[in-house]
Design a protein around this motif. Structure first.
Motif, PDB file in Angstrom:
ATOM      1  N   GLY A  58       0.804  -1.219   0.000  1.00 23.26           N
ATOM      2  CA  GLY A  58       0.000   0.000   0.000  1.00 23.26           C
ATOM      3  C   GLY A  58       0.831   1.260   0.000  1.00 23.26           C
ATOM      4  O   GLY A  58       0.426   2.288  -0.540  1.00 23.26           O
ATOM      5  N   GLU A  59       2.022   1.199   0.590  1.00 24.82           N
ATOM      6  CA  GLU A  59       2.925   2.357   0.617  1.00 24.82           C
ATOM      7  C   GLU A  59       3.718   2.498  -0.677  1.00 24.82           C
ATOM      8  O   GLU A  59       4.409   3.494  -0.882  1.00 24.82           O
ATOM      9  CB  GLU A  59       3.908   2.234   1.784  1.00 24.82           C
ATOM     10  N   GLY A  60       3.623   1.485  -1.535  1.00 23.06           N
ATOM     11  CA  GLY A  60       4.364   1.534  -2.795  1.00 23.06           C
ATOM     12  C   GLY A  60       5.796   1.044  -2.689  1.00 23.06           C
ATOM     13  O   GLY A  60       6.566   1.159  -3.645  1.00 23.06           O
ATOM     14  N   LEU A  61       6.173   0.487  -1.521  1.00 19.16           N
ATOM     15  CA  LEU A  61       7.545  -0.012  -1.352  1.00 19.16           C
ATOM     16  C   LEU A  61       7.705  -1.427  -1.917  1.00 19.16           C
ATOM     17  O   LEU A  61       8.801  -1.827  -2.300  1.00 19.16           O
ATOM     18  CB  LEU A  61       7.923  -0.014   0.134  1.00 19.16           C
ATOM     19  N   GLY A  69       5.689 -13.910  -6.779  1.00 24.72           N
ATOM     20  CA  GLY A  69       6.134 -13.471  -5.476  1.00 24.72           C
ATOM     21  C   GLY A  69       6.003 -11.979  -5.249  1.00 24.72           C
ATOM     22  O   GLY A  69       5.304 -11.275  -5.986  1.00 24.72           O
ATOM     23  N   THR A  70       6.688 -11.500  -4.218  1.00 22.13           N
ATOM     24  CA  THR A  70       6.650 -10.085  -3.828  1.00 22.13           C
ATOM     25  C   THR A  70       8.024  -9.477  -4.049  1.00 22.13           C
ATOM     26  O   THR A  70       9.044 -10.076  -3.681  1.00 22.13           O
ATOM     27  CB  THR A  70       6.248  -9.945  -2.344  1.00 22.13           C
ATOM     28  N   PHE A  71       8.050  -8.279  -4.634  1.00 22.86           N
ATOM     29  CA  PHE A  71       9.315  -7.653  -5.014  1.00 22.86           C
ATOM     30  C   PHE A  71       9.408  -6.235  -4.457  1.00 22.86           C
ATOM     31  O   PHE A  71       8.391  -5.584  -4.186  1.00 22.86           O
ATOM     32  CB  PHE A  71       9.433  -7.607  -6.538  1.00 22.86           C
ATOM     33  N   VAL A  72      10.639  -5.765  -4.324  1.00 25.56           N
ATOM     34  CA  VAL A  72      10.883  -4.387  -3.892  1.00 25.56           C
ATOM     35  C   VAL A  72      10.662  -3.468  -5.092  1.00 25.56           C
ATOM     36  O   VAL A  72      11.222  -3.688  -6.169  1.00 25.56           O
ATOM     37  CB  VAL A  72      12.319  -4.218  -3.358  1.00 25.56           C
ATOM     38  N   ALA A  73       9.819  -2.468  -4.900  1.00 26.66           N
ATOM     39  CA  ALA A  73       9.475  -1.565  -5.995  1.00 26.66           C
ATOM     40  C   ALA A  73      10.616  -0.587  -6.276  1.00 26.66           C
ATOM     41  O   ALA A  73      11.388  -0.230  -5.375  1.00 26.66           O
ATOM     42  CB  ALA A  73       8.207  -0.784  -5.656  1.00 26.66           C
ATOM     43  N   LYS A  74      10.703  -0.179  -7.516  1.00 23.12           N
ATOM     44  CA  LYS A  74      11.646   0.869  -7.869  1.00 23.12           C
ATOM     45  C   LYS A  74      11.060   2.206  -7.460  1.00 23.12           C
ATOM     46  O   LYS A  74       9.855   2.339  -7.263  1.00 23.12           O
ATOM     47  CB  LYS A  74      11.918   0.842  -9.374  1.00 23.12           C
ATOM     48  N   ARG A  75      11.925   3.199  -7.335  1.00 22.80           N
ATOM     49  CA  ARG A  75      11.432   4.495  -6.879  1.00 22.80           C
ATOM     50  C   ARG A  75      10.457   5.066  -7.899  1.00 22.80           C
ATOM     51  O   ARG A  75      10.584   4.850  -9.098  1.00 22.80           O
ATOM     52  CB  ARG A  75      12.591   5.473  -6.635  1.00 22.80           C
ATOM     53  N   HIS A  76       9.476   5.790  -7.407  1.00 25.77           N
ATOM     54  CA  HIS A  76       8.448   6.356  -8.260  1.00 25.77           C
ATOM     55  C   HIS A  76       9.033   7.400  -9.210  1.00 25.77           C
ATOM     56  O   HIS A  76       9.999   8.088  -8.885  1.00 25.77           O
ATOM     57  CB  HIS A  76       7.350   7.015  -7.422  1.00 25.77           C
ATOM     58  N   ILE A  77       8.431   7.480 -10.374  1.00 30.09           N
ATOM     59  CA  ILE A  77       8.790   8.496 -11.349  1.00 30.09           C
ATOM     60  C   ILE A  77       7.842   9.664 -11.123  1.00 30.09           C
ATOM     61  O   ILE A  77       6.661   9.594 -11.439  1.00 30.09           O
ATOM     62  CB  ILE A  77       8.652   7.956 -12.779  1.00 30.09           C
ATOM     63  N   GLY A  78       8.341  10.712 -10.516  1.00 27.18           N
ATOM     64  CA  GLY A  78       7.482  11.845 -10.196  1.00 27.18           C
ATOM     65  C   GLY A  78       7.229  12.744 -11.399  1.00 27.18           C
ATOM     66  O   GLY A  78       8.113  12.955 -12.225  1.00 27.18           O
ATOM     67  N   ARG A  79       6.016  13.233 -11.505  1.00 23.56           N
ATOM     68  CA  ARG A  79       5.687  14.213 -12.535  1.00 23.56           C
ATOM     69  C   ARG A  79       4.914  15.349 -11.898  1.00 23.56           C
ATOM     70  O   ARG A  79       4.154  15.153 -10.947  1.00 23.56           O
ATOM     71  CB  ARG A  79       4.869  13.583 -13.665  1.00 23.56           C
ATOM     72  N   ASP A  80       5.118  16.545 -12.431  1.00 17.99           N
ATOM     73  CA  ASP A  80       4.456  17.727 -11.907  1.00 17.99           C
ATOM     74  C   ASP A  80       3.053  17.806 -12.489  1.00 17.99           C
ATOM     75  O   ASP A  80       2.869  17.882 -13.703  1.00 17.99           O
ATOM     76  CB  ASP A  80       5.259  18.971 -12.289  1.00 17.99           C
ATOM     77  N   LEU A  81       2.075  17.806 -11.611  1.00 14.37           N
ATOM     78  CA  LEU A  81       0.683  17.814 -12.033  1.00 14.37           C
ATOM     79  C   LEU A  81       0.305  19.091 -12.780  1.00 14.37           C
ATOM     80  O   LEU A  81      -0.574  19.089 -13.637  1.00 14.37           O
ATOM     81  CB  LEU A  81      -0.223  17.653 -10.806  1.00 14.37           C
ATOM     82  N   LEU A  82       0.965  20.195 -12.466  1.00 17.08           N
ATOM     83  CA  LEU A  82       0.562  21.490 -13.005  1.00 17.08           C
ATOM     84  C   LEU A  82       1.497  22.020 -14.090  1.00 17.08           C
ATOM     85  O   LEU A  82       1.393  23.182 -14.479  1.00 17.08           O
ATOM     86  CB  LEU A  82       0.458  22.515 -11.860  1.00 17.08           C
ATOM     87  N   THR A  83       2.401  21.186 -14.585  1.00 17.37           N
ATOM     88  CA  THR A  83       3.326  21.608 -15.635  1.00 17.37           C
ATOM     89  C   THR A  83       3.066  20.826 -16.912  1.00 17.37           C
ATOM     90  O   THR A  83       2.934  19.604 -16.890  1.00 17.37           O
ATOM     91  CB  THR A  83       4.789  21.389 -15.192  1.00 17.37           C
ATOM     92  N   PHE A  84       2.985  21.542 -18.038  1.00 17.77           N
ATOM     93  CA  PHE A  84       2.764  20.929 -19.349  1.00 17.77           C
ATOM     94  C   PHE A  84       4.122  20.487 -19.890  1.00 17.77           C
ATOM     95  O   PHE A  84       4.911  21.292 -20.359  1.00 17.77           O
ATOM     96  CB  PHE A  84       2.105  21.954 -20.276  1.00 17.77           C
ATOM     97  N   SER A  85       4.405  19.189 -19.789  1.00 15.71           N
ATOM     98  CA  SER A  85       5.673  18.667 -20.286  1.00 15.71           C
ATOM     99  C   SER A  85       5.447  17.298 -20.896  1.00 15.71           C
ATOM    100  O   SER A  85       4.483  16.604 -20.573  1.00 15.71           O
ATOM    101  CB  SER A  85       6.713  18.584 -19.161  1.00 15.71           C
ATOM    102  N   GLY A  86       6.353  16.883 -21.776  1.00 17.41           N
ATOM    103  CA  GLY A  86       6.251  15.594 -22.425  1.00 17.41           C
ATOM    104  C   GLY A  86       6.907  14.495 -21.614  1.00 17.41           C
ATOM    105  O   GLY A  86       7.650  14.756 -20.665  1.00 17.41           O
ATOM    106  N   PHE A  87       6.652  13.252 -22.008  1.00 19.31           N
ATOM    107  CA  PHE A  87       7.193  12.084 -21.313  1.00 19.31           C
ATOM    108  C   PHE A  87       8.718  12.145 -21.239  1.00 19.31           C
ATOM    109  O   PHE A  87       9.316  12.057 -20.168  1.00 19.31           O
ATOM    110  CB  PHE A  87       6.735  10.815 -22.055  1.00 19.31           C
TER     111      PHE A  87
END
Length: 256
Positions: A58-61, A69-87
Motif C-alpha cells: 500500500g505504501e508503494g515499497l 512473489g513479492t518484489f521491492v518496488a523501484k522508486r516512483h517516477i514523479g511528474r508535476d501535475l501542473l506543468t505541461f511537459s512531455g514524457f
C-alpha cells in the motif's frame, strides 16, 4: 527483533522490512523472502506476515506479481501535475533515461471521441502513433497520440520511435505548445494492455488523457496514455482562491 507489546506485530515486521529496504539489504527489483520464510525467520503467523506485506504494498515499497512473489518496488517516477511537459522531457529532467520498446503509426478515421477532442469531423483521417514507453529500459507506459491532419502530415515524415514529440513540434516544426487540458483517472487494463505494461490483469493503472493547444489556441493533438501506477506519482501545489476561510457550520446548539 520483534517483541510482543503495544505495537502490533505486523507493524513491527513492516518497520523491519522498510528499514532493510532503506539500508540496502533489499534493493529495487529484489524478491522478498516468501511468506513461509518470513514466518519462520520472525516466528510469526501467516496472517501477521501477510498484513505487514500488504501494508508495504500500500505504501508503494513492495509490489506483488501473481505466481511469482513479492518484489521491492523501484522508486516512483514523479511528474508535476501542473506543468505541461512531455514524457521524455520530464524523464530526463528527473535523471531517468526515456526510451521506446515498440511503435506503430497509421492513419485512421476519427471516432466520436477523437473528432470532439481534435475538433474535426467524424471519420476525418487522422495520424495516430502508439508507443510502448520505457524508463531506464523498463516498460512504464503505453501512449497513443493522435494529431490533427495538418500536423499529422508533417509528423509522418519524421523518425518518431525515440523522438520527444514536444521537442519535435516546437524545435523542428515550429509549433509552439502553450497549454493542455488533462484528465487523470484510475483504470483497469484489458489483457492486451496489461501484457504490454508487464502487469497482472486487474492491476490498476493511471489513465491520462490530454488535449494540447498551440499559442493560437488551436488543437494540435489528443493523447490517451496508460501509466503503471506502481511507478508513477503526480504531485502539485494547490492554493485556495480566497485567503479568507469560511466560518464553520454551527454543529452544536447554543446553550440556553
Amino acid at each position: 527483533m520483534i517483541q510482543p507489546g503495544r505495537t502490533p506485530l505486523h507493524i513491527q515486521l513492516a518497520d523491519i522490512i522498510r528499514s532493510q529496504i532503506e539500508s540496502g539489504v533489499f534493493n529495487p527489483g529484489d524478491q522478498l523472502p516468501t511468506e513461509m520464510e518470513l514466518m519462520k525467520q520472525h516466528e510469526l503467523s501467516s496472517s501477521t506476515v501477510r498484513q505487514a506485506v500488504l501494508t508495504l504494498v500500500g505504501e508503494g515499497l513492495l509490489y506483488r506479481r501473481a505466481g511469482k512473489g513479492t518484489f521491492v518496488a523501484k522508486r516512483h517516477i514523479g511528474r508535476d501535475l501542473l506543468t505541461f511537459s512531455g514524457f521524455s522531457e520530464e524523464a530526463i529532467a528527473r535523471g531517468f533515461r526515456p526510451g521506446t520498446r515498440h511503435m506503430t503509426a497509421h492513419w485512421r478515421p476519427a471516432d466520436a471521441v477523437l473528432a470532439t477532442a481534435l475538433n474535426v469531423p467524424t471519420n476525418e483521417s487522422i495520424f495516430t502513433i502508439e508507443r510502448v514507453r520505457t524508463i531506464d529500459d523498463e516498460v512504464v507506459a503505453v501512449e497513443t497520440v493522435s494529431f490533427v491532419p495538418g500536423i499529422g502530415r508533417l509528423m509522418e515524415k519524421r523518425d518518431l520511435a525515440d523522438t520527444s514529440f514536444t521537442e519535435l513540434l516546437e524545435q523542428q516544426l515550429g509549433v509552439p505548445l502553450a497549454r493542455a487540458k488533462q484528465e487523470i483517472r484510475a483504470g483497469i487494463p484489458r489483457a492486451k494492455l496489461a501484457k504490454a505494461l508487464d502487469v497482472s490483469s486487474g492491476t490498476g493503472v493511471l489513465q491520462i488523457d490530454r488535449t494540447a493547444f498551440d499559442a493560437a489556441d488551436r488543437v494540435i493533438y489528443f493523447s490517451s496514455s496508460s501509466y503503471r501506477a506502481d511507478r508513477y506519482i503526480y504531485t502539485g501545489w494547490i492554493e485556495r482562491k480566497s485567503a479568507s476561510i469560511a466560518q464553520p457550520r454551527q454543529l452544536i446548539g447554543r446553550s440556553r
